[in-house]
Motif scaffolding. Structure first.
Motif, PDB file in Angstrom:
ATOM      1  N   ILE A 147       0.907  -1.084  -0.098  1.00 26.14           N
ATOM      2  CA  ILE A 147      -0.084  -0.092  -0.010  1.00 26.14           C
ATOM      3  C   ILE A 147       0.799   1.263   0.090  1.00 26.14           C
ATOM      4  O   ILE A 147       0.647   2.113  -0.612  1.00 26.14           O
ATOM      5  CB  ILE A 147      -0.872  -0.179   1.099  1.00 26.14           C
ATOM      6  CG1 ILE A 147      -2.202  -1.227   1.012  1.00 26.14           C
ATOM      7  CG2 ILE A 147      -1.452   1.395   1.470  1.00 26.14           C
ATOM      8  CD1 ILE A 147      -2.893  -1.093   2.408  1.00 26.14           C
ATOM      9  N   THR A 148       1.797   1.025   0.758  1.00 27.89           N
ATOM     10  CA  THR A 148       2.721   2.347   0.778  1.00 27.89           C
ATOM     11  C   THR A 148       3.736   2.505  -0.145  1.00 27.89           C
ATOM     12  O   THR A 148       3.821   3.734  -0.726  1.00 27.89           O
ATOM     13  CB  THR A 148       3.831   2.172   2.161  1.00 27.89           C
ATOM     14  OG1 THR A 148       2.898   1.864   3.442  1.00 27.89           O
ATOM     15  CG2 THR A 148       4.655   3.386   2.535  1.00 27.89           C
ATOM     16  N   PHE A 149       4.082   1.494  -0.989  1.00 28.98           N
ATOM     17  CA  PHE A 149       5.185   1.840  -1.829  1.00 28.98           C
ATOM     18  C   PHE A 149       4.750   1.322  -3.432  1.00 28.98           C
ATOM     19  O   PHE A 149       5.506   1.688  -4.382  1.00 28.98           O
ATOM     20  CB  PHE A 149       6.353   0.905  -1.716  1.00 28.98           C
ATOM     21  CG  PHE A 149       7.173   1.328  -0.600  1.00 28.98           C
ATOM     22  CD1 PHE A 149       7.791   2.402  -0.377  1.00 28.98           C
ATOM     23  CD2 PHE A 149       7.141   0.349   0.528  1.00 28.98           C
ATOM     24  CE1 PHE A 149       8.512   2.941   0.722  1.00 28.98           C
ATOM     25  CE2 PHE A 149       7.624   1.024   1.849  1.00 28.98           C
ATOM     26  CZ  PHE A 149       8.563   2.031   2.049  1.00 28.98           C
TER      27      PHE A 149
ATOM     28  N   ALA B 182      12.132  -1.539 -10.308  1.00 30.65           N
ATOM     29  CA  ALA B 182      13.023  -0.558 -11.168  1.00 30.65           C
ATOM     30  C   ALA B 182      12.847   0.958 -10.637  1.00 30.65           C
ATOM     31  O   ALA B 182      13.658   1.582 -10.792  1.00 30.65           O
ATOM     32  CB  ALA B 182      12.353  -0.446 -12.639  1.00 30.65           C
ATOM     33  N   ASN B 183      11.494   1.172 -10.083  1.00 30.25           N
ATOM     34  CA  ASN B 183      11.360   2.507  -9.765  1.00 30.25           C
ATOM     35  C   ASN B 183      11.378   2.641  -7.926  1.00 30.25           C
ATOM     36  O   ASN B 183      10.982   3.510  -7.456  1.00 30.25           O
ATOM     37  CB  ASN B 183      10.079   2.901 -10.000  1.00 30.25           C
ATOM     38  CG  ASN B 183      10.013   3.175 -11.492  1.00 30.25           C
ATOM     39  OD1 ASN B 183      10.962   3.453 -12.104  1.00 30.25           O
ATOM     40  ND2 ASN B 183       8.796   2.727 -12.192  1.00 30.25           N
ATOM     41  N   ILE B 184      11.961   1.595  -7.156  1.00 26.11           N
ATOM     42  CA  ILE B 184      11.919   1.644  -5.857  1.00 26.11           C
ATOM     43  C   ILE B 184      12.599   2.771  -5.147  1.00 26.11           C
ATOM     44  O   ILE B 184      12.271   3.256  -4.204  1.00 26.11           O
ATOM     45  CB  ILE B 184      12.593   0.295  -5.411  1.00 26.11           C
ATOM     46  CG1 ILE B 184      12.065  -0.023  -3.829  1.00 26.11           C
ATOM     47  CG2 ILE B 184      13.965   0.392  -5.607  1.00 26.11           C
ATOM     48  CD1 ILE B 184      10.518  -0.101  -3.708  1.00 26.11           C
ATOM     49  N   HIS B 185      13.566   3.551  -5.880  1.00 30.98           N
ATOM     50  CA  HIS B 185      14.001   4.809  -5.486  1.00 30.98           C
ATOM     51  C   HIS B 185      13.094   5.703  -5.117  1.00 30.98           C
ATOM     52  O   HIS B 185      13.383   6.731  -4.270  1.00 30.98           O
ATOM     53  CB  HIS B 185      15.044   5.168  -6.413  1.00 30.98           C
ATOM     54  CG  HIS B 185      14.718   5.330  -7.667  1.00 30.98           C
ATOM     55  ND1 HIS B 185      14.628   4.547  -8.704  1.00 30.98           N
ATOM     56  CD2 HIS B 185      14.520   6.783  -8.294  1.00 30.98           C
ATOM     57  CE1 HIS B 185      14.054   5.276  -9.584  1.00 30.98           C
ATOM     58  NE2 HIS B 185      14.200   6.478  -9.291  1.00 30.98           N
ATOM     59  N   LYS B 186      12.152   5.679  -5.765  1.00 25.35           N
ATOM     60  CA  LYS B 186      11.092   6.722  -5.375  1.00 25.35           C
ATOM     61  C   LYS B 186      10.141   6.827  -4.320  1.00 25.35           C
ATOM     62  O   LYS B 186       9.508   7.363  -4.029  1.00 25.35           O
ATOM     63  CB  LYS B 186       9.938   6.729  -6.807  1.00 25.35           C
ATOM     64  CG  LYS B 186      10.656   7.267  -8.241  1.00 25.35           C
ATOM     65  CD  LYS B 186       9.754   7.184  -9.143  1.00 25.35           C
ATOM     66  CE  LYS B 186      10.306   7.620 -10.554  1.00 25.35           C
ATOM     67  NZ  LYS B 186       9.421   7.577 -11.804  1.00 25.35           N
TER      68      LYS B 186
END
Length: 237
Positions: A107-109, A128-132
């Protein structure tokens, strides 16, 4: 090149700021880690492991991506809630915690990591976008692109490891999360405490400490792999 001998220029504590003496930073990192100030994209080194963990395969992913990749059960680059649940169960958490924490993670990410703007009811987290999804009030060991900063990792122990130099007690972990708090960042406060509290539960040693090696393994995901291997025989029974 001239060497600066000015004691003020190189000071790491300030008399008018007592907190700088309470939370010391390491000044000997370069004796073991080449360029400790340089953020590493794919390895998670520390003073004892200047090259990180060679046996842990990066697969071209950033250290932050490696942290999450364990939960990608089918290696498609997307983590769904049921995969998070399975991963949490594999590393030793109970059913209820795995259900709540797994759903909470997605839910958070999910939305911050989506490639578009339309939410998905399946709550996928795109690696691929976890840095966001990086949140404030953390240790700063990950930078905003998901690289790993050795100096910030080592400073967790120089600042808060008062009992044993390379380990943190539960109280010291709490002090660390308090010290990293950013004003008005309620979500970050909660996430930081829940994340480290959960790691403490599954990775503390017999004396009640969380070791430096275990904490390093959190950042590159190798701790999760090791715990899953350790718990595999129990699951088979």
């Amino acid at each position: 090149m001239e060497i600066n001998d000015d004691p003020v220029a190189m000071a790491t504590t300030a008399p008018m700021a007592p907190v700088t003496a309470q939370r010391l930073v390491r000044t000997d990192l370069e004796s073991s880690i080449p360029k400790p100030y340089l953020a590493r994209a794919m390895a998670a080194p520390d003073m004892e492991h200047p090259d990180g963990a060679p046996e842990h395969k990066a697969h071209g992913m950033s250290v932050l991506q490696q942290h999450v990749a364990f939960f990608d059960q089918n290696n498609d680059g997307i983590v769904y809630p049921w995969e998070t649940y399975t991963g949490l169960r594999d590393i030793g958490f109970g059913m209820l915690f795995s259900l709540i924490a797994g759903l909470g993670f997605n839910i958070t990410f999910s939305y911050p990591t989506l490639p578009g703007y339309i939410p998905s009811l399946l709550l996928p987290v795109y690696i691929a976008n976890i840095h966001k999804g990086k949140h404030p009030s953390d240790s700063g060991t990950y930078d905003t692109e998901g690289r790993y900063s050795p100096v910030n990792f080592e400073n967790m122990f120089s600042k808060y490891g008062k009992t044993v130099p390379d380990k943190l007690s539960l109280r010291e972990l709490w002090n660390m999360t308090e010290g990293n708090r950013v004003s008005f960042d309620l979500v970050g406060w909660i996430l930081n405490k829940v994340e480290w509290g959960a790691v403490y539960i599954i990775a503390k040693d017999d004396e009640g400490f969380l070791s430096k090696e275990a904490m390093r393994g959190v950042f590159d995901g190798s701790l999760f792999e090791n715990l899953a291997k350790k718990n595999a025989p129990k699951k088979e029974k």
